[in-house]
Design a protein around this motif. Structure first.
Motif, PDB file in Angstrom:
ATOM      1  N   ALA A  22     -25.105 -16.498  17.750  1.00  0.00           N
ATOM      2  CA  ALA A  22     -24.603 -15.585  16.733  1.00  0.00           C
ATOM      3  C   ALA A  22     -23.406 -15.397  16.991  1.00  0.00           C
ATOM      4  N   ALA A  23     -23.501 -14.566  18.347  1.00  0.00           N
ATOM      5  CA  ALA A  23     -22.386 -13.794  18.675  1.00  0.00           C
ATOM      6  C   ALA A  23     -20.710 -14.785  19.053  1.00  0.00           C
TER       7      ALA A  23
ATOM      8  N   SER B 144     -28.657 -15.688  18.924  1.00  0.00           N
ATOM      9  CA  SER B 144     -28.058 -14.686  18.804  1.00  0.00           C
ATOM     10  C   SER B 144     -27.120 -14.501  19.739  1.00  0.00           C
ATOM     11  N   MET B 145     -27.263 -14.828  21.073  1.00  0.00           N
ATOM     12  CA  MET B 145     -25.951 -15.246  21.890  1.00  0.00           C
ATOM     13  C   MET B 145     -25.033 -16.713  20.900  1.00  0.00           C
TER      14      MET B 145
ATOM     15  N   PHE C 218     -34.760 -16.770  20.490  1.00  0.00           N
ATOM     16  CA  PHE C 218     -33.865 -15.006  19.461  1.00  0.00           C
ATOM     17  C   PHE C 218     -33.066 -15.174  20.844  1.00  0.00           C
ATOM     18  N   LEU C 219     -32.871 -15.472  22.355  1.00  0.00           N
ATOM     19  CA  LEU C 219     -31.781 -14.815  23.186  1.00  0.00           C
ATOM     20  C   LEU C 219     -31.067 -15.898  22.592  1.00  0.00           C
TER      21      LEU C 219
END
Lengths: 103, 505
Positions: free
Chosen positions: B181-182, B178-179, B174-175
């Motif tokens: 994805a940013a 999502s990084m 997840f970390l």
């Protein structure tokens, strides 16, 4: 300096702050906050490009931001759920101590 | 430019959209049906029946969606590229659904969760995300469907709540995810700023110029970071080994197969359509900035990191993870062979790789359920305890290594010959293909290490292994092995379909 430049500078700064927070902090929740900051920097970009772009009457940028705010909320929900499930096992959210797998 | 003007009335009805998006709608409905059935009707039943019934509903959904696409081949382009239905996309969607179907079938005997309905619903939602991902040429839709897929996969990774490693793998996934994805979102916002549009074709039209805009370079790098994470290319691969090791086996298999196929398809589409005109060149003495040299470096790095790190692994799952990173490197070479039938070779490779790795994870799941571990030594003497399973594993491993006549060999051969085809934009990439072939030889060492344990090493003392694999598992794994063998012996069947679907008109 045109307004667009100002907004882009702020959003680049926000992105850098978020990235620094996500990379250097060891608490999973603070890392999550950093990631949210990075996402919001991108949102600010969209709004600035839309507002000062050649066609502000086309709502593309605003629609994109609405979707991405929704996605960021879903992401925060999933992330906090995962942090809770980690906390149940380790009794901590310190990323340095969550290291049962290596190699 | 803005899609809302086209959408706002003329030519576009919701009924037409629903007709085009029917396969995705069927999958989403099946996900809801599984949830509802599990909530209202199945709560009181035994776990085994709940799993079986939920899996059956999911399978019916997948088969219905496949049947719909085969029976009613539609074509359409909604709102200037937001939702595209074309023969190639439909073929890839059918491939994704087949991979989902096999994922559901190898989950049948699992015992890692009591939440059967939620598990299958998430698998189906991830599939719906992948299906949207391969049927769009608009960055907004790409971002949304990428996130739908990723969020479902994070949850699937964390599904074994009793297992520490499952939770840890999910948090890392997840970390990192999502990084990245940013990063993707920031890159896409710059692309929007450069072109004033979210459609890949209009982005390409506005970035064409004699020199690369520095902002465009930034947008390119950020987009590649996000998509490179999705396909587990080095140096964005750090999550992969932990996720493949910690996630429940069917989830790991799904992440390794379905999401790879969709990820590479969308990577190829973004690069070849969205960054058209910013190719550059990665030739040995003719370097020009652009996305081709960027991906060439990622491909080389992935192959080196993946193959050498796999050499020292003792856990079979981690070994498969590093081999997946190496395969991501090979498939990036396929992305570089854009144009002509290069995309067909990439899709042949990724689909057959998906089937193979799904099978390998299926075998690992059975062995892990019975011996309690996935170390190399847990596979010792497998051929004498369960000959059928051992032969299936041999086919999967040899196909991953690229031994003829299996699908892995044909895929590599087809892809490399596409890159080096005269007139191909990848002509200057001979150095990369030479590197790939040399590293394939390295990879033989660790693949044969697994086979040595299975066929040569003596089995540890009797009593550690009581039962043979459940019948359903054996049938499913046998079917996968047969598919890998047949696709290798008769590649023309799939290749002709892919090439036919790519032909215009």
């Amino acid at each position: 300096m045109t307004p667009l430049n100002g907004y882009l500078l702020i959003s680049a700064l926000l992105f850098a702050i978020g990235l620094a927070g996500a990379v250097t902090r060891r608490n999973a929740i603070v890392v999550l906050i950093g990631i949210e900051l990075m996402l919001n920097a991108a949102n600010l970009n969209f709004i600035a490009f839309w507002r000062f772009g050649p066609q502000p009457e086309a709502q593309t940028g605003v629609i994109f931001v609405l979707f991405s705010i929704g996605i960021a909320a879903a992401e925060a929900a999933v992330g906090l759920a995962l942090i809770i499930s980690i906390y149940r096992h380790y009794k901590t959210t310190d990323l340095d101590r969550i290291d049962s797998m290596k190699g | 430019m803005g899609y809302e003007r086209e959408a706002g009335g003329r030519g576009m009805s919701y009924l037409e959209l629903l007709n085009l998006a029917a396969p995705e709608a069927i999958i989403a409905l099946a996900a809801l049906a599984v949830l509802a059935a599990d909530m209202f009707a199945l709560r009181e039943l035994e776990l085994h029946f709940r799993l079986a019934i939920s899996a059956m509903i999911s399978c019916v959904g997948c088969v219905a969606a496949i049947g719909w696409m085969l029976a009613l081949p539609e074509h359409g382009n909604v709102m200037g590229g937001i939702f595209i239905v074309d023969p190639l996309g439909q073929l890839v969607k059918i491939g994704l659904l087949v991979l989902t179907l096999f994922t559901i079938l190898i989950s049948l005997e699992s015992n890692f969760t009591v939440h059967a309905g939620e598990y299958f619903a998430l698998v189906l939602l991830a599939t719906a995300g992948m299906m949207f991902l391969v049927s769009t040429a608009d960055v907004l839709m790409i971002f949304i469907s990428l996130e739908l897929t990723s969020l479902s996969l994070y949850m699937l990774t964390a599904f074994d709540k009793r297992d520490v490693q499952s939770a840890e793998a999910a948090l890392k996934y997840f970390l990192f995810g999502s990084m990245s994805a940013a990063f993707t979102l920031f890159g896409l916002s710059l692309l929007y700023g450069l072109s004033g549009s979210t459609s890949l074709e209009q982005i390409a039209a506005s970035i064409r110029g004699p020199r690369l805009d520095p902002l465009l370079v930034l947008a390119l790098v950020m987009t590649v970071i996000g998509l490179g994470f999705k396909v587990a290319a080095a140096p964005f691969h750090l999550w992969a080994p932990d996720v493949y090791q910690g996630a429940p086996a069917p989830s790991a298999a799904f992440i390794a197969s379905g999401s790879k196929v969709a990820g590479f398809f969308v990577l190829a589409r973004v690069m070849a359509t969205g960054f058209k005109g910013a190719e550059g060149s990665g030739a040995w003495h003719g370097y020009l900035p652009g996305w081709v040299p960027l991906l060439a470096v990622l491909a080389g790095l992935s192959m080196v990191v993946g193959n050498f790190a796999a050499l020292v692994q003792t856990s079979v799952r981690r070994l498969l993870a590093y081999s997946a990173i190496a395969h991501a490197g090979y498939m990036l070479i396929g992305v570089l062979a854009y144009g002509g039938s290069g995309l067909a070779s990439l899709l042949y490779y990724s689909l057959t790789y998906g089937l193979t790795t799904l099978g390998a994870f299926g075998v690992v799941a059975v062995v892990q359920q019975q011996t309690g571990g996935d170390r190399l030594s847990d596979f010792a003497g497998l051929s004498r305890r369960s000959p059928g399973l051992a032969i299936c594993m041999m086919i999967f491993i040899l196909s991953l290594a690229g031994i003829p006549p299996l699908a892995g060999f044909v895929g590599k051969f087809y892809m490399f010959s596409e890159v080096l085809r005269p007139g191909s934009p990848g002509m200057g990439l001979l150095w990369l293909v030479v590197l790939a072939i040399a590293l394939s030889a390295v990879s033989l060492y660790y693949y044969l290490q697994v086979l040595k344990q299975i066929f040569v090493a003596p089995s540890p003392g009797a009593g550690t292994w009581v039962s043979v694999a459940p019948v359903t598992q054996q049938v499913v794994l046998g079917a996968l092995a047969l598919a890998v063998l047949l696709l290798g012996c008769f590649p023309g069947w799939l290749v002709q379909r892919l090439a036919g679907a790519m032909a215009p008109g």
